[in-house]
Design an enzyme around this catalytic site. Structure first.
Site, PDB file in Angstrom:
ATOM      1  N   ASP A  55      49.510  26.436 -14.149  1.00  0.00           N
ATOM      2  CA  ASP A  55      48.357  27.172 -14.210  1.00  0.00           C
ATOM      3  C   ASP A  55      48.643  28.615 -14.229  1.00  0.00           C
ATOM      4  OD1 ASP A  55      46.801  24.851 -14.008  1.00  0.00           O
ATOM      5  OD2 ASP A  55      46.790  25.012 -11.836  1.00  0.00           O
TER       6      ASP A  55
ATOM      7  N   GLY B  39      48.755  30.247 -16.902  1.00  0.00           N
ATOM      8  CA  GLY B  39      48.301  30.861 -18.243  1.00  0.00           C
ATOM      9  C   GLY B  39      49.132  30.650 -19.563  1.00  0.00           C
ATOM     10  N   LYS B  40      50.044  29.719 -19.624  1.00  0.00           N
ATOM     11  CA  LYS B  40      50.849  29.276 -20.525  1.00  0.00           C
ATOM     12  C   LYS B  40      49.862  29.428 -21.883  1.00  0.00           C
ATOM     13  CE  LYS B  40      52.263  25.647 -18.374  1.00  0.00           C
ATOM     14  NZ  LYS B  40      51.980  26.222 -17.182  1.00  0.00           N
TER      15      LYS B  40
ATOM     16  N   GLY C  10      46.302  21.594 -18.725  1.00  0.00           N
ATOM     17  CA  GLY C  10      45.094  22.008 -19.226  1.00  0.00           C
ATOM     18  C   GLY C  10      45.287  23.642 -19.596  1.00  0.00           C
ATOM     19  N   HIS C  11      44.739  23.840 -20.910  1.00  0.00           N
ATOM     20  CA  HIS C  11      44.774  25.250 -21.209  1.00  0.00           C
ATOM     21  C   HIS C  11      43.476  25.581 -21.855  1.00  0.00           C
ATOM     22  CE1 HIS C  11      49.063  25.040 -21.478  1.00  0.00           C
ATOM     23  NE2 HIS C  11      49.196  24.522 -22.636  1.00  0.00           N
TER      24      HIS C  11
ATOM     25  N   GLN D 223      53.085  22.492 -16.902  1.00  0.00           N
ATOM     26  CA  GLN D 223      53.292  22.473 -15.406  1.00  0.00           C
ATOM     27  C   GLN D 223      54.219  23.529 -15.000  1.00  0.00           C
ATOM     28  OE1 GLN D 223      53.402  18.708 -16.563  1.00  0.00           O
ATOM     29  NE2 GLN D 223      51.383  19.212 -16.522  1.00  0.00           N
TER      30      GLN D 223
ATOM     31  N   THR E 163      41.651  21.010 -15.804  1.00  0.00           N
ATOM     32  CA  THR E 163      41.821  19.719 -16.061  1.00  0.00           C
ATOM     33  C   THR E 163      40.954  18.759 -14.978  1.00  0.00           C
ATOM     34  OG1 THR E 163      43.945  19.773 -16.941  1.00  0.00           O
ATOM     35  CG2 THR E 163      43.474  17.592 -16.008  1.00  0.00           C
TER      36      THR E 163
ATOM     37  N   GLY F 120      39.067  20.677 -12.243  1.00  0.00           N
ATOM     38  CA  GLY F 120      37.902  21.623 -11.909  1.00  0.00           C
ATOM     39  C   GLY F 120      38.122  21.882 -10.315  1.00  0.00           C
ATOM     40  N   ARG F 121      39.246  21.401  -9.627  1.00  0.00           N
ATOM     41  CA  ARG F 121      39.572  21.625  -8.477  1.00  0.00           C
ATOM     42  C   ARG F 121      39.552  22.893  -8.069  1.00  0.00           C
ATOM     43  NH1 ARG F 121      44.447  17.746  -6.922  1.00  0.00           N
ATOM     44  NH2 ARG F 121      44.908  18.505  -9.092  1.00  0.00           N
TER      45      ARG F 121
ATOM     46  N   ASP G 141      44.810  41.706 -14.324  1.00  0.00           N
ATOM     47  CA  ASP G 141      43.205  42.632 -14.216  1.00  0.00           C
ATOM     48  C   ASP G 141      42.691  41.991 -13.065  1.00  0.00           C
ATOM     49  OD1 ASP G 141      43.501  40.131 -16.041  1.00  0.00           O
ATOM     50  OD2 ASP G 141      41.533  40.114 -15.760  1.00  0.00           O
TER      51      ASP G 141
ATOM     52  N   GLY H 211      43.355  39.917 -19.547  1.00  0.00           N
ATOM     53  CA  GLY H 211      42.122  39.636 -19.738  1.00  0.00           C
ATOM     54  C   GLY H 211      42.136  38.274 -20.573  1.00  0.00           C
TER      55      GLY H 211
HETATM   56  P1  IMP Z   1      50.316  14.437 -11.701  1.00  0.00           P
HETATM   57  O1  IMP Z   1      51.117  15.257 -12.730  1.00  0.00           O
HETATM   58  O2  IMP Z   1      48.917  14.327 -12.267  1.00  0.00           O
HETATM   59  O3  IMP Z   1      51.057  13.446 -11.317  1.00  0.00           O
HETATM   60  O4  IMP Z   1      50.125  15.524 -10.260  1.00  0.00           O
HETATM   61  C1  IMP Z   1      51.209  15.781  -9.584  1.00  0.00           C
HETATM   62  C2  IMP Z   1      51.056  17.361  -9.058  1.00  0.00           C
HETATM   63  O5  IMP Z   1      51.250  18.252  -9.906  1.00  0.00           O
HETATM   64  C3  IMP Z   1      49.682  17.614  -8.297  1.00  0.00           C
HETATM   65  O6  IMP Z   1      49.986  18.443  -7.329  1.00  0.00           O
HETATM   66  C4  IMP Z   1      49.024  18.109  -9.481  1.00  0.00           C
HETATM   67  O7  IMP Z   1      47.925  19.041  -8.916  1.00  0.00           O
HETATM   68  C5  IMP Z   1      50.263  19.290 -10.034  1.00  0.00           C
HETATM   69  N1  IMP Z   1      50.079  19.097 -11.396  1.00  0.00           N
HETATM   70  C6  IMP Z   1      50.013  18.390 -12.695  1.00  0.00           C
HETATM   71  N2  IMP Z   1      49.652  18.905 -13.619  1.00  0.00           N
HETATM   72  C7  IMP Z   1      49.285  20.472 -13.320  1.00  0.00           C
HETATM   73  C8  IMP Z   1      49.132  21.327 -14.035  1.00  0.00           C
HETATM   74  O8  IMP Z   1      49.004  21.390 -15.313  1.00  0.00           O
HETATM   75  N3  IMP Z   1      48.898  22.619 -13.360  1.00  0.00           N
HETATM   76  C9  IMP Z   1      48.930  22.629 -12.166  1.00  0.00           C
HETATM   77  N4  IMP Z   1      49.460  21.615 -11.460  1.00  0.00           N
HETATM   78  C10 IMP Z   1      49.601  20.569 -11.959  1.00  0.00           C
END
Ligand code: IMP
Length: 431
Positions: free
Chosen positions: A13, A15-16, A40-41, A225, A301, A303-304, A334, A416
């Protein structure tokens, strides 16, 4: 030859998506090589918002070729919904703009069901996965029982593989997890129809990328990731199920390391993490909440709410060691505007002993007490800055200090969400 990897240097996460979008202007081809729709981007282009989980964000650049290579685990339902959304907004007019590896493994409903059931069973010890079936799909790949994109294109082959897999998966789901079973005939029909729709995109992506490179095209490899979520080098077991570091992108794409000319690590000006696992600089106070609210730190992805903390230099030094970073793309600077001070973790103290390097085990990481350096904050809004010199002096000092502590130069600064809210100090495609 200019083939650049862009990857996450923290826990994901970072900001790729935005960084890849900016660099896509200078590349001919953009490839994803690891992970799946756990990524998720969110991108904002001329005020319009786009969310991608699988398709490289380069798809928004007409004429650029996008590739999902063999190392990615593909949920066809998600892929097709992204394709449909793009088409409905007048993008992806030509199917050949998106190529998908024949050998990419497919996420099936039992992978998702097992991911959920397993997390539920783990209770408080859960990983906090994205529940997208990523881990179970990679498990099948390693166990050599997985189903690949090429199998979907052959009804007989797919039916046989699906039947064999469902026998075991349904046994587990029903008898071990007490969860619902997956129905064979409806899954077969549903996924064969997805296979039909995906078929025009399927190619040998390793051959394609190597030919592209041979003819002098510039390829941008989009990581998923972050380095600390790498299956071999991350905070195991609180990691994802693939190699998120530079080597993983080579393996996943079938492009050799000697063809890569640079690696850009994307890092936030602070740090976040979703899911479980150790996080030494995590903030549990108002400051953490302030950063979460200002940075809108909620997963694109799932919403957490993301866990937030101060910039952790040992994490970046580790990411640098694993990936030999050519530069850092620093995002969300920013978000820190208006804070009375900013802190950076320079090292850890573990059981009273100072450590410059990140420890290897989760238990040591959990006992790591960050050693902080406090820097002056700034109040100015940064969103109109376009050159490094436009930033307030305190923000410049902060960036320079991060460079010193990380041992890597900051090549890009994002201030931004919009494409133009970017300071491009050095372009890796031109460096
Ligand atoms: P999984 O990839 O869904 O198996 O999740 C394994 C771990 O990687 C968990 O802690 C997820 O929150 C984290 N994770 C998976 N994809 C992302 C991502 O794109 N951004 C941040 N954390 C991720």
């Amino acid at each position: 030859m200019k083939n650049i990897i862009v990857l996450g240097a923290q826990w994901g996460d970072e900001g790729k998506g935005k960084v890849v979008d900016i660099y896509s202007d200078f590349a001919d081809t953009i490839a994803r090589a690891t992970g799946g729709n756990n990524a998720g981007h969110t991108l904002v282009v001329r005020g319009e918002k786009f969310v991608f989980h699988l398709i490289p964000s380069g798809i928004l650049h007409p004429g650029k070729k996008c590739v999902i290579t063999n190392g990615v685990v593909v949920d066809p339902k998600v892929l097709l919904s992204e394709i449909d959304k793009l088409k409905s907004r007048d993008y992806l007019k030509d199917d050949s703009q998106l190529r998908i590896g024949y050998l990419a493994h497919i996420i099936l409903p039992y992978h998702i069901a097992l991911d959920r059931a397993r997390e539920e069973r783990l209770g408080s010890r859960k990983i906090g996965t994205t529940a997208r079936g990523i881990g179970p799909c990679y498990e099948d790949k390693i166990a050599r029982t997985g189903i690949r994109a090429c199998d979907l294109a052959h009804p007989d082959v797919f039916a046989e593989l699906l039947r064999a897999n469902l026998e075991l998966k349904n046994f587990l789901l029903k008898n071990y997890y007490g969860a619902g079973e997956i129905d064979f005939p409806s899954t077969l029909d549903e996924y064969l129809s997805y296979g039909e729709r995906i078929r025009p995109h399927l190619i040998d992506t390793s051959l394609f990328l190597n030919e592209e490179i041979h003819r002098g095209a510039k390829v941008l490899f989009e990581g998923a990731q972050g380095a600390l979520l790498d299956i071999d080098h991350g905070t195991y077991p609180f990691v994802t199920s693939s190699n998120t570091t530079a080597g993983g992108l080579c393996t996943g794409s079938g492009v050799a390391p000697t063809k890569i000319s640079g690696v850009i690590g994307v890092a936030k000006a602070y740090i976040t993490r979703v899911g479980g696992g150790p996080f030494p600089t995590e903030l549990f106070d108002d400051m953490g909440q302030k950063i979460r609210d200002r940075g809108w730190e909620y997963g694109s992805t799932t919403g957490r709410p993301r866990r937030c903390g101060w910039f952790d230099a040992p994490v970046i030094r580790y990411a640098h060691r694993l990936n030999a970073l050519s530069g850092i793309a620093l995002t969300k600077l920013d978000v820190l505007s208006g804070l009375p001070h900013v802190k950076v973790c320079t090292a850890y103290e573990i059981d009273g002993v100072r450590r410059e390097e990140i420890p290897l085990t989760v238990s040591e990481l959990e006992r790591s007490v960050p050693v902080y350096e406090q820097l002056e904050g700034w109040t100015e809004d940064l969103s109109d800055a376009r050159e490094f010199g436009d930033l307030p002096k305190a923000a410049q000092r902060y960036v320079r200090r991060l460079e010193e502590l990380s041992g890597v130069e900051v090549m890009l600064i994002s201030i931004g969400a919009d494409r133009n809210q970017t300071i491009l100090r050095k372009n890796p495609f031109r460096a």
